[in-house]
Design a protein around this motif. Sequence first.
Motif, PDB file in Angstrom:
ATOM      1  N   LYS A 252       9.775   1.941   2.267  1.00  0.00           N
ATOM      2  CA  LYS A 252       8.408   1.743   1.778  1.00  0.00           C
ATOM      3  C   LYS A 252       8.412   1.376   0.293  1.00  0.00           C
ATOM      4  O   LYS A 252       7.346   1.348  -0.347  1.00  0.00           O
ATOM      5  CB  LYS A 252       7.583   3.022   1.978  1.00  0.00           C
ATOM      6  N   ASP A 255       6.230  -1.516  -0.678  1.00  0.00           N
ATOM      7  CA  ASP A 255       4.795  -1.181  -0.740  1.00  0.00           C
ATOM      8  C   ASP A 255       4.436  -0.640  -2.116  1.00  0.00           C
ATOM      9  O   ASP A 255       3.395  -0.989  -2.677  1.00  0.00           O
ATOM     10  CB  ASP A 255       4.445  -0.146   0.332  1.00  0.00           C
ATOM     11  N   VAL A 256       5.300   0.213  -2.666  1.00  0.00           N
ATOM     12  CA  VAL A 256       5.065   0.756  -4.007  1.00  0.00           C
ATOM     13  C   VAL A 256       5.140  -0.354  -5.050  1.00  0.00           C
ATOM     14  O   VAL A 256       4.367  -0.383  -6.011  1.00  0.00           O
ATOM     15  CB  VAL A 256       6.090   1.871  -4.320  1.00  0.00           C
ATOM     16  N   LYS A 261       1.590   2.459  -6.950  1.00  0.00           N
ATOM     17  CA  LYS A 261       1.254   3.879  -6.920  1.00  0.00           C
ATOM     18  C   LYS A 261       2.446   4.681  -6.407  1.00  0.00           C
ATOM     19  O   LYS A 261       3.070   4.309  -5.407  1.00  0.00           O
ATOM     20  CB  LYS A 261       0.043   4.126  -6.021  1.00  0.00           C
ATOM     21  N   GLU A 263       4.643   7.514  -4.605  1.00  0.00           N
ATOM     22  CA  GLU A 263       4.565   8.242  -3.341  1.00  0.00           C
ATOM     23  C   GLU A 263       5.546   9.405  -3.420  1.00  0.00           C
ATOM     24  O   GLU A 263       6.761   9.201  -3.523  1.00  0.00           O
ATOM     25  CB  GLU A 263       4.897   7.327  -2.156  1.00  0.00           C
ATOM     26  N   GLN A 266       7.603  12.290   0.517  1.00  0.00           N
ATOM     27  CA  GLN A 266       7.385  11.637   1.801  1.00  0.00           C
ATOM     28  C   GLN A 266       8.620  11.820   2.688  1.00  0.00           C
ATOM     29  O   GLN A 266       9.742  11.898   2.191  1.00  0.00           O
ATOM     30  CB  GLN A 266       7.119  10.141   1.598  1.00  0.00           C
ATOM     31  N   ASN A 278      10.955  10.451  -2.826  1.00  0.00           N
ATOM     32  CA  ASN A 278       9.938  10.150  -3.837  1.00  0.00           C
ATOM     33  C   ASN A 278      10.138   8.709  -4.273  1.00  0.00           C
ATOM     34  O   ASN A 278      11.264   8.300  -4.579  1.00  0.00           O
ATOM     35  CB  ASN A 278      10.076  11.074  -5.054  1.00  0.00           C
ATOM     36  N   ARG A 279       9.051   7.927  -4.310  1.00  0.00           N
ATOM     37  CA  ARG A 279       9.126   6.515  -4.702  1.00  0.00           C
ATOM     38  C   ARG A 279       8.183   6.297  -5.887  1.00  0.00           C
ATOM     39  O   ARG A 279       6.980   6.534  -5.776  1.00  0.00           O
ATOM     40  CB  ARG A 279       8.739   5.615  -3.526  1.00  0.00           C
TER      41      ARG A 279
END
Length: 648
Positions: A252, A255-256, A261, A263, A266, A278-279
């Motif tokens: 993901k 996506d970040v 934002k 994340e 997760q 953690n991203r």
Amino acid sequence: MTKIAFIAPYPELAILAREVCGEKYSDVAIFYGLLENGLICAQKALSEGFQVIISRGGTANLIRNHIGIPVVEVRVTGYDILRTFSEFIGTNKTIGVVGYRNVVEGCRSVSQMLGIPLREMLTLNNERPDWEVMRAYLQAQLERTPVDVVVGDALVVSKLLLEVREVRLIMSGAEAVCEAIEEAQRIIKVQDKEKKSAEQLRTILSFIHDGVIAIDNTGKITVINPSAESIFKLKNTQVIGKNIKQVIPNTKMLDVLKHGKAEIEQLQNTPSGMVVTNRVPIEINGEIMGVVATFKEAGRIQQTEQKIRTKLYSQGLYAKYSFENIMAWDPEMRRIIERAKRYARTDGTVLIEAESGCGKELFAQSIHQASSRCRGPFVAINCSALPTQLLESELFGYVEGAFTGARKEGKPGLIELAHGGTLFLDEIGDMELTLQARLLRVLEERQVMRLGADKWLPVDIRIVAATNAPLKQRVLRGQFRMDLFHRLNVLNLSIPPLRHRREDIIPLAEYFLAEFANKYGQRPIELTAAAKDILLRYSWPGNVRELRNIMERISLVYEEAQDVSAILRDFLGNSDYCNNSDYSTLELAKTGMLAVTPERFLLPQSIRDMKRQLAISTLAACGGNKSKAAKQLGITRATLDRLLRQQE
């Protein structure tokens, strides 16, 4: 250590460089080489560990395009050109200039300033021109429009071999050499600092347990540490520079990169199992330049929890007793122990019902020790020993500012501390209804929220509860929640009082006498037949705890050849509990399991005696706590005191 290689394309520059360096720049090594020869010198310097190369003009350009370390150019300054042109002022000589663009443009500016006529004969852009073609072109130029002097840099003049009366080289001065060396030194300082930072980062990434992967703003992998290689079964050399989606299809991180934002915490499935990730976006000057992600394996989280549990052991949150510590000769009691062992093999909630002194916590600890949670903490709390508000904060914990006097850093509750182990709730029947509702949530959802917090924390606990009064009666009186009772009463263990286990009384008494004889350095005291008879006739309202205390008292006061039965009669002979059947009737009446009628007591003033006997037995069952006894009887403390005075 020498870190700078100065490659002079003409001998005069090499001589000047040596003069400038002297003792001032000891980290500079000087070489002579023009174009390809200069490149050979640069390659040798690279193999010997030099960090920066200094050269001039076309030689510098050639080295820069073929060597992977910084190249600082000795620039042709306005002073260098002015120094060359100054001797032609007022001579009316025609000057032609040949060289690379920077030299030609510099000569044009100086000639205009000094009023010296200048002809731009040849301007080079390519670092490797066809010199024969260039020479023929320039020679044709000179034949058509002759000049008195040709001015140029060393490279062009040496390669063209012009047939003219006068050729002047534009020489670099000492100030240009110094400037180039100092620039090279600044580059080395930056390199050393970056190298140190990179080495620190490499060491950190190599030794932290979390996996780390970073991508740039195009999604290409720039960093992957050994832990991440292990988690994803990858090799650094095979994935650096590749798009993250090609390497980790379920990532993901892109996506970040898109929405910018973070994340946090997760879950992500990997070849090594489930991990917590953690991203976080990498933002520079308001622009997202990449993403870094960390990955923590579930196994490492469990190891951390195990270390925390080990620390809890050091704080006393562990079970000391096991089934081996429970002694029983009575057949019914043996069957109860076997049932408790079966309960231990499950993970169900256990409710232990027994009078005070029967060993409820001993059973609770034994169940924990025989269960799969034996390596986890055993946390016990007496629900009747603390006021409701204090009990709530002890059970559930609190965050900073939850109430006046709360610790600044907050405090985990006993439910949290029992994570992975067993929570023993003694005297749960005395818990207030409001607190019962919160406990019900823990039992149903296996989640807990600290006081003042807004976040639920998952907990993995087994609950063992105990009560000295039948909870069903408290449910019927509206003093205990029915839903909580059914949640607790999954596995029920009812321990009989000592007066119903006559086969256990004498062996336990002898065991305790031997224990205290060893403790106090005495010979074991033998029980006479008369002493045994007294023990068997006594009702033991305090159960095993009372028996143990009596045996300790005997051990402390006994003297050689003294009659043990006399000591026992002194301790127990005048007690109202020596009639075992009467006590049993009163105890059943107190718990609501048997209706009390005057016919059951044949003594004079039977109602008064019944009340007095019930008050005495309840007080003993409550360990002498008058407030608790009055509450259990449903009377005021003053009334209890009046009933007790009636026996005097």
